[in-house]
Design an enzyme around this catalytic site. Structure first.
Site, PDB file in Angstrom:
ATOM      1  N   HIS A 193       0.820  -1.208   0.000  1.00 33.81           N
ATOM      2  CA  HIS A 193       0.000   0.000   0.000  1.00 33.81           C
ATOM      3  C   HIS A 193       0.857   1.263   0.000  1.00 33.81           C
ATOM      4  CE1 HIS A 193      -3.528   2.490   1.370  1.00 33.81           C
ATOM      5  NE2 HIS A 193      -4.118   1.655   0.519  1.00 33.81           N
ATOM      6  N   LYS A 211       2.979   4.435  -1.348  1.00 30.74           N
ATOM      7  CA  LYS A 211       2.971   5.351  -2.491  1.00 30.74           C
ATOM      8  C   LYS A 211       4.238   6.199  -2.388  1.00 30.74           C
ATOM      9  CE  LYS A 211      -1.589   4.910  -1.017  1.00 30.74           C
ATOM     10  NZ  LYS A 211      -1.861   3.635  -1.641  1.00 30.74           N
ATOM     11  N   ASP A 224      16.258  10.304  -9.205  1.00 27.41           N
ATOM     12  CA  ASP A 224      17.694  10.633  -9.221  1.00 27.41           C
ATOM     13  C   ASP A 224      18.334  10.506  -7.849  1.00 27.41           C
ATOM     14  OD1 ASP A 224      17.487  11.118 -11.903  1.00 27.41           O
ATOM     15  OD2 ASP A 224      17.330  13.291 -11.695  1.00 27.41           O
ATOM     16  N   HIS A 273      -9.005  11.079   0.537  1.00 26.81           N
ATOM     17  CA  HIS A 273      -8.069   9.967   0.680  1.00 26.81           C
ATOM     18  C   HIS A 273      -6.850  10.347   1.521  1.00 26.81           C
ATOM     19  CE1 HIS A 273      -5.651   6.516  -1.248  1.00 26.81           C
ATOM     20  NE2 HIS A 273      -6.723   5.957  -0.666  1.00 26.81           N
ATOM     21  N   LYS A 315      -4.062  11.000   4.508  1.00 29.38           N
ATOM     22  CA  LYS A 315      -3.544  10.158   5.589  1.00 29.38           C
ATOM     23  C   LYS A 315      -2.423  10.925   6.297  1.00 29.38           C
ATOM     24  CE  LYS A 315      -4.480   5.986   2.884  1.00 29.38           C
ATOM     25  NZ  LYS A 315      -5.475   6.684   2.055  1.00 29.38           N
ATOM     26  N   ASP A 374       1.071  20.114  17.750  1.00 30.94           N
ATOM     27  CA  ASP A 374       1.755  21.379  17.995  1.00 30.94           C
ATOM     28  C   ASP A 374       3.272  21.234  17.917  1.00 30.94           C
ATOM     29  OD1 ASP A 374       2.478  21.153  21.351  1.00 30.94           O
ATOM     30  OD2 ASP A 374       0.979  19.819  20.457  1.00 30.94           O
TER      31      ASP A 374
END
Length: 657
Positions: free
Chosen positions: A367, A369, A374, A582, A584, A589
Site C-alpha cells: 500500500h 505510495k 535521481d 483519501h 492520511k 503542535d
C-alpha cells in the site's frame, strides 16, 4: 770455495732477507758454481722478485750493512772476439765484485707482490664489477648482430660482451638456492589450489551463519544467498558514492482537489499532485523508482473514455519515454491488480517491474505510495498511480527536492520491496545490515527544510519489513500522540479500531486508547476528520461516536469527530472508487506526520506502508513555511469547510452535489 764464500760481499737482496740461513746461502753458492753465468743472472732476478721491495732510504733503526752502489765497470782491454770466446768457454766466469772483468752491480727495484688475501679480494672485485656491468646492460631482443646495431656507444657493446661472458656459478649454494625456490613454488601452488578455496568456503559459510543464522532447509540457502548478493550490491553502490548526501532540502505540499470541489477564494491552495509528478519526470536524469499499490493511469478499466483521465494518460506517456531518454525506471507494485496493461506496456518500453505477492508474504498488500527521482528527489503521499487520484479524489502529499540524505534512506525501503519481488523469496529475519535504517525515532536525520532546522525520519510497516534501526509505523504514530502538548489533528480515510480481515473480527484499541488518554488525561485537543463515501463501513461510525461521547459532561474530554464528504454529480457517481477524501496525515503542535496507510490493524500488521515524520520544534519561529504550520492550515481549511458534517447516530454518506 769456502774462502771465497766468506770474503764475498753480501748482496743487497740477500741483506734484505733476514730469514735466509747460512746453510741456504751455501746451497745458493754451490748452485752459482755449477750453473752457467746467464742462468745465474736469471736465478738471481727470480730470487729478488720473491723478496720484499727495498726503498732507497732505509730507516736508521735497521742494522748497517755494506750497501752496494751502482758504479761503472772498468772498460775491458781485450777484444770483443776474445771476450766472447772466453765467455763461451767459461773462462770469463767470475764472482761479481772481484777483478776488473766482473759484471756490473745492479740495484733492483721493489716489485709489488700481492699478499695471500689480496689476490682473492681482487678476484672478488672483478666478479662484482662484472655483475654490476651485467645488471646495468639493457636487454635487447634479436640476435647478436642486431644488438651490435642497437648499441651505438662502444661502452654498451663492451658491457654486453661482459654480460654474455658471465655465467651463473654452478656452486653448491646456487643449487641449494634453486632447490629452495622450487620448494617455495610448489608450496605457493598448493596454497593457491587447495588452501585458498577452503578458506573462501569457510569464510562464506561463517558470513552466512552470522548474517542469516542456521538455515531451516537447504532449499532456503539459494534465496538467502541472492538476498546477500542484493545487500552486497547495495553496499557497493553506497561505497561508490563520491559525493556526500545533501541535507539542505526544499519541501512542498501537494494536493489533488477533485473536480466540482471548490474552496473559498481566500482558502489556502497548493501545487497539484499532477503538476508535481510531471515536473519530477521531466527533470529526471538518471533514475526513477516508484512503489505503488497498482497502476491504472488510463481509463481502460472503465472501458469508456472519460475526459478527466487525460492527466493520468500524460503521466503514463512521460513514464514510457524515460527508458528512451536513458533514465532507468524501476517499479515495485502489488501483484494482484485488476488490470496490468499499464505495467506491461512499461515493461515493453524497458522498465524494470517487480510484482510483489504480499498476500502470500504477509496476508496484506503493498500500500506504499513512494517516488524517488535521481536518488535525491522524493514524493510521499496518499495518491495512487491512478488517474482518479489526480482528478476524482482528494489527496495530499509532500515533495522534497535535493534531499539525498533522506532519499538514500528511503531507497533502502524500496530495495527491500524489490527483493521481495523475486520469485520464491521470503521475508528474512533479520534483514541484512545493508538494509539498516539511516534514520529512526531515536536517531533522526538533521536536515534543513526551507532554511529551517528539522529532525526527519522514515517509519515502515508491517513490523516484518522493519530492518535494523527502522521505526515501526504504528510505534511512530503512538509516539507522536504521546508527544503532543496542545492539539492533535488527524485526517484519514478510514479510522477503524478493529481488525476487519481477522476471523473472527476483533477489537483493536491501540490508537483509540492513546487518543482517549491524550484528551482525558493531559487535556490535549483531539480532532478527527474521517471520510464518508460509498464504500464506508457504517459500523465504524459507532466507534467514532463512542469516542466523541467523551466530550460530554461530566467528562468534558476535548475530543471532536467530523466526516468529510466529497460531492459528486450523476456522471461522477458512475466512476468506481472515486469521490473520497483519501488523506492520511496527522499534525500536532510539535510534529507533522504524512503516511500511506489507513488507520486500522490490517494496514499496520499485514500491509506495507511508510510514514514521513518531521519535527521542527526547534525552528518554531512562526514562519508559515514550516511543514507543521502548512499542515495545520490545510486541516483547518477542511475542518471548517462546507464539505464536513458532524457525527451523529443516524449517519448516512450522501455524496450528492
Amino acid at each position: 770455495m769456502r774462502k771465497k764464500e766468506a770474503e764475498m760481499p753480501v748482496r743487497r737482496s740477500s741483506r734484505l732477507q733476514p730469514e735466509v740461513t747460512s746453510e741456504e746461502m751455501r746451497n745458493n753458492a754451490e748452485v752459482e758454481e755449477q750453473d752457467d753465468p746467464i742462468i745465474l743472472l736469471r736465478s738471481s732476478i727470480k730470487a729478488h722478485r720473491l723478496l720484499p721491495a727495498v726503498t732507497e732510504f732505509q730507516p736508521e733503526t735497521e742494522p748497517t750493512q755494506p750497501v752496494l752502489k751502482e758504479e761503472p765497470a772498468p772498460t775491458p782491454t781485450r777484444t770483443k772476439k776474445n771476450s766472447l770466446q772466453e765467455f763461451l768457454e767459461g773462462k770469463d766466469r767470475a764472482v761479481p765484485g772481484e777483478g776488473p772483468e766482473s759484471f756490473p752491480r745492479v740495484v733492483l727495484k721493489r716489485l709489488e707482490v700481492p699478499e695471500k688475501g689480496e689476490e682473492e679480494e681482487k678476484k672478488k672485485d672483478v666478479v662484482e664489477e662484472r655483475k654490476v656491468i651485467a645488471q646495468s646492460t639493457p636487454v635487447y631482443s634479436g640476435n647478436l648482430r642486431m644488438k651490435e646495431k642497437l648499441l651505438t656507444p662502444g661502452t654498451d657493446w663492451r658491457m654486453l660482451r661482459e654480460r654474455r661472458i658471465l655465467k651463473p656459478l654452478d656452486t653448491a649454494a646456487s643449487r641449494k638456492r634453486m632447490l629452495g625456490d622450487g620448494q617455495k613454488r610448489v608450496l605457493w601452488t598448493s596454497v593457491c589450489t587447495y588452501l585458498l578455496p577452503c578458506l573462501l568456503i569457510l569464510g562464506g559459510a561463517s558470513w552466512y551463519l552470522w548474517e542469516f543464522g542456521t538455515p531451516r532447509s537447504l532449499l532456503a540457502v539459494p534465496a538467502k544467498m541472492h538476498q546477500g548478493w542484493s545487500a552486497f550490491a547495495l553496499l557497493w553502490r553506497k561505497w561508490q558514492r563520491k559525493e556526500g548526501c545533501s541535507s539542505h532540502c526544499r519541501f512542498l505540499l501537494v494536493e489533488s482537489i477533485p473536480e466540482n470541489l471548490q474552496y473559498e477564494q481566500e482558502a489556502v491552495h497548493h501545487l497539484s499532485v499532477y503538476r508535481a509528478w510531471m515536473e519530477l519526470l521531466e527533470g529526471a536524469n538518471s533514475s526513477v523508482d516508484i512503489a505503488a499499490f497498482y497502476f491504472t493511469l488510463r481509463d481502460t478499466d472503465l472501458k469508456v473514455e472519460t475526459p478527466s483521465s487525460h492527466q493520468g494518460k500524460n503521466v503514463l506517456e512521460k513514464l514510457l519515454e524515460l527508458p528512451s531518454r536513458g533514465v532507468k525506471l524501476s517499479i515495485a507494485v502489488n501483484s494482484s491488480q485488476k488490470s496490468q496493461s499499464d505495467t506491461e506496456d512499461l515493461t515493453k518500453k524497458g522498465a524494470d517491474v517487480k510484482y510483489l505477492d504480499f498476500q502470500r508474504l504477509t496476508g496484506g498488500v503493498l500500500h506504499t505510495k513512494l517516488w524517488i527521482v535521481d536518488k535525491k528527489h522524493i514524493y510521499i503521499g496518499s495518491a495512487n498511480m491512478d488517474w482518479r487520484s489526480l482528478t476524482q479524489m482528494k489527496e495530499l502529499g509532500v515533495v522534497l527536492y535535493n534531499c539525498s540524505c533522506l532519499a538514500q534512506d528511503l531507497h533502502k525501503v524500496f530495495q527491500m520491496y524489490r527483493y521481495l519481488g523475486e520469485e520464491g523469496v521470503s521475508i528474512p529475519h533479520p534483514w541484512p545490515r545493508a538494509f539498516s535504517a539511516d534514520s529512526s525515532h531515536t536517531h533522526p536525520l538533521h536536515v534543513m527544510l526551507n532554511n529551517n532546522t528539522a529532525e526527519v525520519y522514515i517509519s515502515s510497516s508491517p513490523f516484518a519489513l522493519c530492518s535494523e534501526g527502522r521505526t515501526y509505523d504504528l510505534a511512530a504514530i503512538l509516539s507522536i500522540i504521546d508527544d503532543a502538548e496542545q492539539f492533535i489533528y488527524i485526517s484519514v480515510m478510514d479510522y477503524v479500531p478493529r481488525c476487519q480481515s481477522c476471523n473472527p473480527v476483533r477489537f483493536w484499541p491501540a490508537i483509540d486508547d492513546r487518543l482517549r488518554a491524550a484528551a482525558c488525561d493531559r487535556g490535549v485537543v483531539v480532532r478527527l476528520l474521517v471520510s464518508c463515501w460509498s464504500h464506508s463501513d457504517m459500523s465504524v461510525f459507532v466507534f467514532l461516536e463512542s469516542l466523541s461521547l467523551l466530550s460530554r459532561e461530566p467528562l468534558g474530554c476535548p475530543i471532536q469527530v467530523k466526516v468529510f464528504v466529497v460531492p459528486a454529480d450523476e456522471e461522477q457517481k458512475k466512476i468506481p472508487f472515486a469521490r473520497v477524501n483519501h488523506n492520511k496525515y496527522m499534525v500536532t503542535d510539535r510534529i507533522a506526520y504524512i503516511g500511506t496507510s489507513n488507520w486500522s490493524e490490517d494496514y499496520f500488521t499485514k500491509s506495507a506502508g511508510i510514514g514521513l515524520i518531521i519535527n521542527q520544534t526547534a525552528a518554531n519561529t512562526g514562519d508559515s513555511t514550516l511543514v507543521r504550520k502548512e499542515l495545520e492550515t490545510v486541516f483547518h481549511r477542511d475542518w471548517d469547510s462546507s464539505y464536513t458534517q458532524n457525527l451523529h447516530s443516524k449517519m448516512s454518506c450522501n455524496t450528492e452535489s
